[in-house]
Design a protein around this motif. Structure first.
Motif, PDB file in Angstrom:
ATOM      1  N   ASN A  36      -3.762   2.648 -19.011  1.00 52.35           N
ATOM      2  CA  ASN A  36      -4.832   1.777 -18.518  1.00 52.35           C
ATOM      3  C   ASN A  36      -6.179   2.041 -19.192  1.00 52.35           C
ATOM      4  N   GLY A 136      -0.232   5.534  -5.764  1.00 55.14           N
ATOM      5  CA  GLY A 136      -0.834   4.742  -6.841  1.00 55.14           C
ATOM      6  C   GLY A 136      -1.867   5.526  -7.624  1.00 55.14           C
ATOM      7  N   HIS A 141      -2.198   3.926 -11.444  1.00 51.14           N
ATOM      8  CA  HIS A 141      -2.058   2.466 -11.457  1.00 51.14           C
ATOM      9  C   HIS A 141      -3.412   1.818 -11.208  1.00 51.14           C
ATOM     10  N   VAL A 142      -3.794   0.904 -12.062  1.00 53.06           N
ATOM     11  CA  VAL A 142      -5.063   0.207 -11.911  1.00 53.06           C
ATOM     12  C   VAL A 142      -5.109  -0.526 -10.580  1.00 53.06           C
ATOM     13  N   SER A 143      -3.979  -1.051 -10.132  1.00 50.68           N
ATOM     14  CA  SER A 143      -3.958  -1.787  -8.867  1.00 50.68           C
ATOM     15  C   SER A 143      -4.412  -0.915  -7.703  1.00 50.68           C
ATOM     16  N   ALA A 144      -4.231   0.388  -7.815  1.00 48.75           N
ATOM     17  CA  ALA A 144      -4.673   1.298  -6.754  1.00 48.75           C
ATOM     18  C   ALA A 144      -6.054   1.860  -7.038  1.00 48.75           C
ATOM     19  N   SER A 147      -8.841  -1.920  -8.589  1.00 50.77           N
ATOM     20  CA  SER A 147      -8.475  -3.329  -8.402  1.00 50.77           C
ATOM     21  C   SER A 147      -9.556  -4.181  -7.746  1.00 50.77           C
ATOM     22  N   THR A 148     -10.527  -3.568  -7.092  1.00 46.84           N
ATOM     23  CA  THR A 148     -11.551  -4.348  -6.409  1.00 46.84           C
ATOM     24  C   THR A 148     -12.932  -4.021  -6.966  1.00 46.84           C
ATOM     25  N   ARG A 152     -14.111  -0.482  -8.478  1.00 41.06           N
ATOM     26  CA  ARG A 152     -14.573  -0.441  -9.874  1.00 41.06           C
ATOM     27  C   ARG A 152     -16.022   0.003  -9.997  1.00 41.06           C
TER      28      ARG A 152
END
Length: 193
Positions: A36, A136, A141-144, A147-148, A152
């Motif tokens: 990532n 995550g 994992h970027v989703s964890a 992601s928001t 970020r």
């Protein structure tokens, strides 16, 4: 290492001595090598440290026998001029595949890939009660992790304590399985058509 840490095969394969802080039991996967593109700090449990320590000792002994400098890679490839590649690991596993009475097996179980070890680590952590959110973070994992807008831009907490706890609990579970003290469901090999 994939099963113990839950990290990606290629990231483990490219591990360098300079990424390790063994006084603090940490491994930093630099952004340039992380899928990532973000630095990822992995807390190392005792089981992972033993694996790394044994590997470093083996590489050092081989380097001494060959009369060459110890490479910067924990897992050097042939000739030790570069790290083993992430692509070579699945190929090496696949080479171990044999067929007995029409049933394919790799190291005595149904065919698997190195990525299955990462998936098994994630599943196993969740089975012992680790939050999917923390899993995550362990997996980077970027989703964890990003992601928001909040995660970020605003939230800077690294979940290091929770990641360390998750990986130590997972290593304890693995040690129980290895010692035969944990019930596990055996994989059933599928007949090859």
């Amino acid at each position: 290492m994939c099963l113990v840490t839950g990290q990606r095969v290629g990231e483990i394969a490219g591990m360098e001595h300079g990424e390790l802080d063994l006084t603090r039991d940490l491994w930093t996967i630099p952004a340039r090598r992380a899928k990532n593109g973000r630095d990822h700090i992995v807390p190392l449990c005792e089981m992972a440290i033993r694996i790394i320590g044994d590997q470093i000792a083996d590489v050092k002994a081989l380097s001494e026998r060959k009369g060459r400098a110890v490479p910067p890679f924990v897992f050097p490839g042939p000739g030790a001029r570069a790290a083993v590649t992430g692509a070579s690991v699945p190929k090496a596993v696949k080479r171990e595949e044999i067929s007995k009475r029409g049933v394919a097996m790799i190291m005595g179980i149904a065919p698997w890939t190195p990525h299955d070890l990462r998936r098994s680590a994630a599943t196993g952590m969740e089975e012992i009660g680790i939050s999917p959110f923390i899993v995550g973070h362990v997996l980077n994992h970027v989703s964890a992790t990003k992601s928001t807008v909040t995660s970020r831009v605003y939230a800077r907490y690294d979940y290091m304590s929770e990641k360390r706890d998750a990986l130590e609990r997972w290593a304890d579970r693995l040690a129980g399985i290895i010692a035969g003290k944990s019930h596990i469901e055996p994989l059933r090999a599928k007949a090859v058509a």
